[in-house]
Design a protein around this motif. Sequence first.
Motif, PDB file in Angstrom:
ATOM      1  N   VAL A 182      26.803  20.871  55.070  1.00  0.00           N
ATOM      2  CA  VAL A 182      25.594  20.229  55.590  1.00  0.00           C
ATOM      3  C   VAL A 182      25.574  18.768  55.158  1.00  0.00           C
ATOM      4  CG1 VAL A 182      23.073  20.281  55.652  1.00  0.00           C
ATOM      5  CG2 VAL A 182      24.367  22.423  55.517  1.00  0.00           C
ATOM      6  N   LEU A 183      25.866  18.540  53.871  1.00  0.00           N
ATOM      7  CA  LEU A 183      25.962  17.187  53.328  1.00  0.00           C
ATOM      8  C   LEU A 183      27.139  17.161  52.363  1.00  0.00           C
ATOM      9  CD1 LEU A 183      25.138  14.322  52.781  1.00  0.00           C
ATOM     10  CD2 LEU A 183      23.170  15.128  51.485  1.00  0.00           C
ATOM     11  N   CYS A 195      32.122  14.567  54.696  1.00  0.00           N
ATOM     12  CA  CYS A 195      31.162  14.133  55.713  1.00  0.00           C
ATOM     13  C   CYS A 195      30.077  15.189  55.880  1.00  0.00           C
ATOM     14  CB  CYS A 195      31.862  13.845  57.038  1.00  0.00           C
ATOM     15  SG  CYS A 195      32.635  15.295  57.802  1.00  0.00           S
ATOM     16  N   MET A 196      29.148  14.925  56.782  1.00  0.00           N
ATOM     17  CA  MET A 196      27.981  15.786  56.970  1.00  0.00           C
ATOM     18  C   MET A 196      28.061  16.555  58.290  1.00  0.00           C
ATOM     19  SD  MET A 196      25.032  13.014  56.033  1.00  0.00           S
ATOM     20  CE  MET A 196      25.302  11.764  54.772  1.00  0.00           C
ATOM     21  N   VAL A 214      22.545  11.049  65.100  1.00  0.00           N
ATOM     22  CA  VAL A 214      23.010  12.309  65.669  1.00  0.00           C
ATOM     23  C   VAL A 214      24.502  12.456  65.412  1.00  0.00           C
ATOM     24  CG1 VAL A 214      23.262  13.687  67.760  1.00  0.00           C
ATOM     25  CG2 VAL A 214      21.231  12.247  67.456  1.00  0.00           C
ATOM     26  N   GLU A 215      24.871  13.542  64.769  1.00  0.00           N
ATOM     27  CA  GLU A 215      26.288  13.848  64.548  1.00  0.00           C
ATOM     28  C   GLU A 215      26.729  14.835  65.622  1.00  0.00           C
ATOM     29  OE1 GLU A 215      29.382  13.309  63.832  1.00  0.00           O
ATOM     30  OE2 GLU A 215      29.096  13.161  61.670  1.00  0.00           O
ATOM     31  N   GLY A 267      31.241  17.890  59.211  1.00  0.00           N
ATOM     32  CA  GLY A 267      31.165  18.733  58.028  1.00  0.00           C
ATOM     33  C   GLY A 267      32.506  19.135  57.451  1.00  0.00           C
ATOM     34  N   SER A 268      33.608  18.644  58.023  1.00  0.00           N
ATOM     35  CA  SER A 268      34.949  18.988  57.534  1.00  0.00           C
ATOM     36  C   SER A 268      35.348  18.130  56.339  1.00  0.00           C
ATOM     37  CB  SER A 268      35.989  18.788  58.642  1.00  0.00           C
ATOM     38  OG  SER A 268      35.757  19.619  59.739  1.00  0.00           O
ATOM     39  N   LEU A 269      36.344  18.610  55.592  1.00  0.00           N
ATOM     40  CA  LEU A 269      37.029  17.788  54.595  1.00  0.00           C
ATOM     41  C   LEU A 269      38.251  17.170  55.264  1.00  0.00           C
ATOM     42  CD1 LEU A 269      37.431  16.864  51.587  1.00  0.00           C
ATOM     43  CD2 LEU A 269      38.957  18.848  51.367  1.00  0.00           C
ATOM     44  N   PHE A 270      38.381  15.846  55.177  1.00  0.00           N
ATOM     45  CA  PHE A 270      39.497  15.112  55.776  1.00  0.00           C
ATOM     46  C   PHE A 270      40.430  14.576  54.695  1.00  0.00           C
ATOM     47  CE2 PHE A 270      36.243  14.898  59.014  1.00  0.00           C
ATOM     48  CZ  PHE A 270      36.925  14.858  60.219  1.00  0.00           C
TER      49      PHE A 270
END
Length: 290
Positions: free
Chosen positions: A12-13, A253-254, A263-264, A270-273
């Motif tokens: 979420v965050l 990221c969120m 707006v996302e 929400g992924s880890l990059f």
Amino acid sequence: MEIKPIVDCKTVLGEGPLWDVETQKIHWIDSLGNRIFRADENGNGVESWSVPANIGSMALRKDGGAVLSLADGFYLFDFETGKSELLHRISHAGPTVRLNDGKVDKRGRFVAGSMDTTEEAPLGVLYSLGTDHKVTQIDDHITVSNGPCWSPDHKIFYFADSRSRAIWTYDYDLDTGAVANKRKFCDFGPEDGLPDGATVDAEGCVWSAGVYKSKIHRFDPSGKRMQVIDMPVVCVASVMFGGPALDRLYVTCMLRAPVPGVVETGPLAGSLFVIDGLGVKGLPEYRFGG
């Protein structure tokens, strides 16, 4: 340069990427999902733990486990049991205030600040949690505490109040943990996003997530912007170098923005990059000495 998502965790965050050189693992958190995550350098073998409140940041401890800034105070965390133990409760200025981003200095202190969750009022405070578990206030009148980090020699402390659209620097006394001579390091324009999580590389340059505008910025030690990376997500929250050679940039990221008007979209939110091929190395993170 290659940008790729490695964990579809839908935080979420998503915040606080933290590479541990001892275990060769990447850690990160979901501040509003109340979760801690851990995986190998490529995002495999994901483990996760729940915590009892919103989590602003985490640092590993020299004696094992972690120290956390949860909404209402500083806690010790045990990965084996999943238990969080209150260390010091913080008396905030109002019900909308919680602890947020934090990191450990060279002497093992955990420096973390608080934020107004409405992102409107300067109710936040910057704290230093000593190895003796005593808490010292080192700055105040902050709206959203973010991006604490130090120059390689630890003589300069970097810190962002996101709503000021600026990163600030202070002279840092490593012996006492005190800060002085606050001045502006750099500004963020409307298209740069707001300064969020940050780290310093081995060359002394500052990397900062430009949240809400899909950006990652690199600044030289004078505050000059050297590089801007465009990310495939809008709500880029934090950055940290890791990997065996400390040359991979991990990015959180969120899933959705916590403020109105942003707006996302897209399946990668929400992924880890991880970003490879930057030609830059980071510095190992210190462990909390308490």
